[in-house]
Motif scaffolding. Structure first.
Motif, short mmCIF file in Angstrom:
data_model
loop_
_atom_site.label_atom_id
_atom_site.label_comp_id
_atom_site.label_asym_id
_atom_site.label_seq_id
_atom_site.Cartn_x
_atom_site.Cartn_y
_atom_site.Cartn_z
N PRO A 76 27.46 30.70 42.99
CA PRO A 76 28.09 30.09 43.86
C PRO A 76 29.52 29.48 44.63
O PRO A 76 29.99 29.11 45.36
CB PRO A 76 26.98 29.48 45.16
N GLN A 77 29.88 28.44 43.17
CA GLN A 77 31.07 27.66 42.97
C GLN A 77 32.48 28.72 42.70
O GLN A 77 32.97 27.88 43.05
CB GLN A 77 30.88 26.77 42.52
N SER A 78 32.20 29.83 42.33
CA SER A 78 33.10 30.97 42.07
C SER A 78 34.15 30.30 43.07
O SER A 78 34.31 30.97 44.01
CB SER A 78 33.39 31.39 41.63
N ASP A 79 36.11 30.26 42.47
CA ASP A 79 37.03 30.64 43.90
C ASP A 79 37.56 32.25 43.99
O ASP A 79 38.95 32.26 42.42
CB ASP A 79 38.12 29.35 43.32
N LYS A 80 37.57 33.08 44.29
CA LYS A 80 37.26 34.04 44.24
C LYS A 80 38.24 35.07 44.09
O LYS A 80 39.04 35.42 43.66
CB LYS A 80 36.44 35.30 44.94
N GLY A 81 39.72 33.94 45.58
CA GLY A 81 41.06 34.18 45.31
C GLY A 81 42.10 34.17 44.45
O GLY A 81 43.06 34.16 44.42
N ASN A 82 41.17 33.14 44.07
CA ASN A 82 42.46 32.41 42.67
C ASN A 82 41.86 33.19 41.17
O ASN A 82 41.68 32.34 40.17
CB ASN A 82 42.11 31.14 42.56
N THR A 83 41.03 34.31 41.01
CA THR A 83 40.96 34.88 40.45
C THR A 83 41.99 35.35 39.39
O THR A 83 43.05 35.96 39.73
CB THR A 83 39.88 36.14 40.38
N ARG A 84 41.93 34.66 37.68
CA ARG A 84 43.58 35.75 37.20
C ARG A 84 42.83 36.48 35.96
O ARG A 84 41.92 36.32 35.34
CB ARG A 84 43.99 34.31 35.96
N LEU A 85 44.25 37.45 35.73
CA LEU A 85 44.00 38.23 35.01
C LEU A 85 45.39 37.69 33.55
O LEU A 85 46.62 38.37 34.38
CB LEU A 85 44.58 39.63 35.45
N ILE A 86 44.72 37.15 32.85
CA ILE A 86 45.74 36.89 31.82
C ILE A 86 46.36 38.03 30.25
O ILE A 86 45.16 39.02 29.71
CB ILE A 86 45.58 36.06 30.77
N ARG A 87 47.84 38.62 30.84
CA ARG A 87 47.57 40.00 29.35
C ARG A 87 47.74 39.57 28.05
O ARG A 87 48.14 38.19 28.48
CB ARG A 87 48.68 40.48 30.00
N ALA A 88 47.89 40.41 27.47
CA ALA A 88 47.55 40.22 25.81
C ALA A 88 48.79 39.71 25.38
O ALA A 88 49.43 39.12 24.93
CB ALA A 88 47.50 41.38 25.04
N ASN A 89 50.40 39.98 26.31
CA ASN A 89 51.20 39.63 25.77
C ASN A 89 51.52 38.30 27.02
O ASN A 89 52.84 37.63 26.18
CB ASN A 89 52.54 41.38 26.38
N GLY A 90 50.76 37.85 27.03
CA GLY A 90 51.14 36.46 28.20
C GLY A 90 51.25 36.72 29.31
O GLY A 90 51.19 35.96 30.30
N ALA A 134 47.71 36.95 39.84
CA ALA A 134 46.88 36.89 40.21
C ALA A 134 46.98 36.91 42.04
O ALA A 134 47.76 37.80 41.85
CB ALA A 134 46.94 34.71 40.05
N GLY A 135 46.54 36.34 43.12
CA GLY A 135 46.48 36.48 44.25
C GLY A 135 45.75 38.27 44.43
O GLY A 135 44.94 38.38 44.34
N GLY A 136 46.66 38.79 45.68
CA GLY A 136 45.97 39.81 46.10
C GLY A 136 45.42 40.99 45.09
O GLY A 136 46.50 41.38 45.05
N GLY A 137 44.43 41.38 45.64
CA GLY A 137 44.52 42.85 45.19
C GLY A 137 44.16 42.93 43.25
O GLY A 137 43.69 44.13 43.04
N ILE A 138 43.87 41.41 42.68
CA ILE A 138 44.14 41.44 41.19
C ILE A 138 42.47 41.63 41.23
O ILE A 138 41.85 42.16 39.63
CB ILE A 138 43.78 39.86 41.10
N LEU A 139 41.20 42.20 41.96
CA LEU A 139 40.27 42.68 40.96
C LEU A 139 40.04 44.02 40.99
O LEU A 139 39.29 44.86 40.70
CB LEU A 139 38.42 42.48 42.50
#
Length: 782
Positions: free
Chosen positions: A713-727, A731-736
């Motif tokens: 319930p406390q998660s900020d879904k819109g600011n989810t981050r995906l960090i690739r192995a190369n660094g 983030a942003g829209g469509g990240i899910l």
């Protein structure tokens, strides 16, 4: 309408006054005690109040004299007839800085009682024949002749002793001698043809009291042979504020003796010492008038007065003047009726004419200074400075500057002959400086007749000319400032600086020269041995030895991780790339994960530091005032130097193109790390369960979040981050819906919620409204 306007104006005034009072009270309460004291002083100064003077906590002998407020003469110390003149002041022709400070003087006589103190007086003090007997004393009676007998008797509480066949004999109040005569008469009634002697055995103890200004006051149990001097020594003597000249012995409430310890201290006269009796009290009062004396006397101290002592009497108390005392002028400092210090000059010499001789009675707090006759010497001249034998010399009527030079003997080198200074002090304390040309004096021309107390100072060349320097910077062992020697060359300067370093460009140097107008001229100088030895330096020249272009001794990088031959590698040239160095290291191991290769460059963080980026980021943090009025900064960005050192690379493209696309040129100090094949996808943050999930090709971000327990319930879904192995970070829209690759990391942040206390806000508003309505009601009823 008028009532409404009046009401509104009154409310505004009341609110404003209440706000001002609260604010001002809060400001005053927040001040420190020192700040409040300072504010009070400023207010008093504005009101014209007289500032409070803090009393001097030092001794009464610590007050400034007129000599402390007048500037010193301008005669140089080493050139003065008086040596170091830092202790001389105008208006006083003789005030050497070796004088003892009045603060360092102690009352005279206290040292008598400062030795090791016995806890009880000795019991083996010999008793005299006039010792008065009392209860507790032991008497030994020896009887010889026709009758031989020895009696050991103790005087009882009634003051009597009982002797068989003779009876009771009173002894209390009699001396030993009186009791012996009385006992002989009583024994004569019983015996004939006998001799009798009486002596003391054990002596009784008595109780005495020491009060007043003594170091250890109280009651003492002592031997009956104890005298007043013994008791004073037992109690540690008078304190610093106690009298040494009016010590009283009280017996049965009446004074029976008054002792002046100065008679004992100065003349050894102990005739005033008194034998004590039980119940006696020794009282030491506060010292009477005191004066201090220092300088050329045998005993510098603070002395207590008894009556109308004069300065001559004080001189005798101090043991007399020394052989060097200048008694024609003795300084007396005294506090006058206006409460200010004044100075009186006294003439105390015995051979002074009576009409000129000055003496005066002393008062409490007077301070006397006896100076040395050193300042009163006559027929003397001096030479100092660059001579072999500096010092004082006898002057005759025909003594010339040349004679003084012959006696002092000039040094054989570095003498400045063009000018020496002759300092001449006149009777009004004015000092004259007379220039002397030593060349002319030695040649027999321009000689000067010397006067009493003339002082000649001979200078060295370094004393009158400034030091000349040259400078060398750059690639030498010891860059910096060096003295300019005669005919000094660039080659000499390089040699003095420890020669070249390994990185020095030894073909040429840059020479910066300053002319008399401050203009700078630059020239390039060849460093060949011939040219460098031929280029003569001038004052303030600056030589710059440059570094070989692009010179660097060790250009290395470090390879770690899943590489066949990890370790440190020296770069072959300045264009060697990451792909090339990996091939030199044998390539990747079977367990390597090239896509996650990490390339770190330490110089990135250093470059940002030089650009002051961390400071700019810190200043960009917002300033927040909390509900209590405290001001603080909110940290919106936590700068970490190591986090910016990584360079993001596309290792897949570099490998696929054999280093032609996306390759990176390496720099010295770079670090390359190749990780092992990861276990899966890491999911962190506000999800059901943080952890690493096995990689499944084709799945998206939302799939892995669901497998990790989905969002909390406390998660900020819109600011989810995906960090690739190369660094790289997405983030942003469509990240899910983003496809996830092996080695990626998914981060789900938590929401930032602002705290809103609506109940507190509502209560505050109701309270304010109630107060306003109450005021309106009161005004309406007026």
């Amino acid at each position: 309408m008028r009532k409404l306007l009046l009401l509104l104006l009154l409310v505004i005034i009341l609110v404003s006054l209440d706000w001002f009072v609260r604010l001002h009270a809060q400001d005053l309460l927040s001040l420190t005690p020192q700040q409040r004291e300072q504010l009070l002083r400023e207010y008093q100064s504005q009101q014209g109040s007289t500032p409070r003077i803090t009393p001097d906590k030092q001794s009464g002998y610590h007050s400034p004299t007129i000599y402390d407020t007048v500037p010193t003469p301008l005669m140089p110390d080493s050139m003065s007839m008086y040596g170091d003149t830092s202790g001389l002041r105008s208006g006083s022709q003789e005030l050497p800085d070796q004088l003892t400070s009045f603060d360092q003087l102690a009352p005279f006589g206290l040292e008598l009682f400062r030795g090791p103190r016995e806890s009880t007086p000795p019991a083996d003090i010999a008793a005299s024949r006039d010792y008065i007997l009392g209860p507790g004393d032991q008497l030994i009676i020896y009887l010889w002749g026709r009758a031989e007998q020895e009696y050991n008797l103790t005087i009882d509480r009634e003051g009597k002793v009982f002797i068989p066949k003779v009876g009771s004999l009173p002894a209390w109040g009699k001396t030993v001698e009186e009791f012996e005569r009385y006992a002989a008469q009583q024994f004569g009634r019983v015996f004939s043809d006998f001799n009798l002697t009486v002596s003391l055995g054990r002596i009784r103890s008595i109780r005495i009291y020491l009060t007043g200004e003594v170091r250890n006051p109280g009651a003492y149990t002592v031997s009956s042979l104890t005298s007043l001097f013994n008791a004073l020594y037992l109690a540690g003597g008078p304190t610093a504020s106690g009298s040494m000249r009016a010590i009283r012995l009280m017996r049965s409430g009446e004074p029976v003796a008054e002792v002046d310890l100065y008679r004992f201290l100065l003349h050894g006269d102990n005739s005033s010492d008194v034998r004590l009796e039980s119940g006696d009290a020794i009282f030491v009062p506060v010292a009477g008038d005191r004066v201090a004396i220092r300088g050329e006397v045998r005993r510098e101290a603070i002395y207590e007065l008894r009556g109308d002592e004069t300065a001559h009497d004080l001189l005798e108390l101090a043991g007399g003047a020394t052989a060097e005392a200048h008694l024609d002028r003795v300084m007396l400092e005294r506090i006058n009726d206006a409460g200010e210090w004044e100075v009186i000059d006294l003439a105390l010499a015995e051979d002074t004419v009576e009409s000129v001789r000055v003496d005066t009675s002393l008062t409490d707090g007077d301070r006397v200074t006896v100076y040395s006759i050193f300042e009163a010497k006559r027929n003397m001249v001096a030479v100092f400075g660059h001579v072999k034998h500096p010092g004082y010399y006898e002057r005759r009527d025909s003594t010339m500057v040349s004679d003084l030079i012959d006696r002092g003997r000039l040094q054989e080198y570095d003498v400045y002959y063009d000018r020496a200074n002759l300092f001449r002090r006149h009777s009004n304390w004015r000092t004259e400086v007379i220039p002397v040309n030593l060349r002319e004096v030695i040649a027999g021309d321009g000689d000067i007749v010397l006067r009493d107390r003339d002082s000649l100072h001979v200078y060295a060349i370094d004393d009158v000319t400034w030091e000349k320097h040259v400078y060398i910077e750059g690639e030498v062992a010891r860059p910096g400032e060096y003295p300019l020697y005669e005919d000094m060359t660039i080659h000499d300067l390089i040699f003095l600086a420890g020669s070249f370093t390994r990185s020095a460009a030894t073909l040429q140097a840059e020479l910066a020269r300053f002319d008399e107008q401050g203009q700078v001229s630059l020239r390039t100088v060849s460093l060949s041995r011939t040219n460098a030895s031929a280029t003569t330096l001038k004052e303030n020249d600056r030589v710059y030895i440059r570094r070989i272009p692009e010179w660097q001794l060790h250009r290395t990088v470090t390879l770690t991780g899943e590489i066949r031959f990890p370790g440190e590698y020296v770069l072959a040239d300045r264009s060697e790339t990451l792909y090339q160095i990996l091939n030199r290291a044998g390539g990747f191991t079977r367990n390597a994960f090239p896509i996650g290769t990490v390339l770190e460059r330490q110089t990135i963080g250093q470059s940002l530091e030089r650009l002051r980026v961390p400071t700019l980021l810190e200043r960009s943090n917002p300033i927040v005032v909390d509900s209590l009025g405290n001001v603080h900064k909110e940290v919106m960005f936590d700068y970490q130097p190591d986090a910016v050192n990584r360079i993001i690379i596309d290792m897949e493209t570099i490998i696929a193109s054999d280093g032609r696309i996306g390759d990176v040129v390496l720099e010295p100090g770079d670090r390359v790390f190749v990780p092992a094949i990861p276990s899966g996808i890491s999911v962190m943050g506000a999800v059901g369960a943080n952890g690493t999930i096995k990689f499944a090709p084709g799945q998206k971000v939302k799939d892995y979040i669901e497998r990790a327990g989905n969002f909390t319930p406390q998660s900020d879904k819109g600011n989810t981050r995906l960090i690739r192995a190369n660094g790289e970070v997405y983030a942003g829209g469509g990240i899910l819906g983003k496809r996830v690759n092996l080695g990626d990391v998914i981060v789900v942040p938590s929401k930032i919620e602002k705290e809103s206390n609506w109940l507190k806000t509502f209560t505050t508003a109701i309270t304010a409204t109630t107060g306003v309505l109450t005021t309106v009601l009161l005004i309406d009823k007026l």
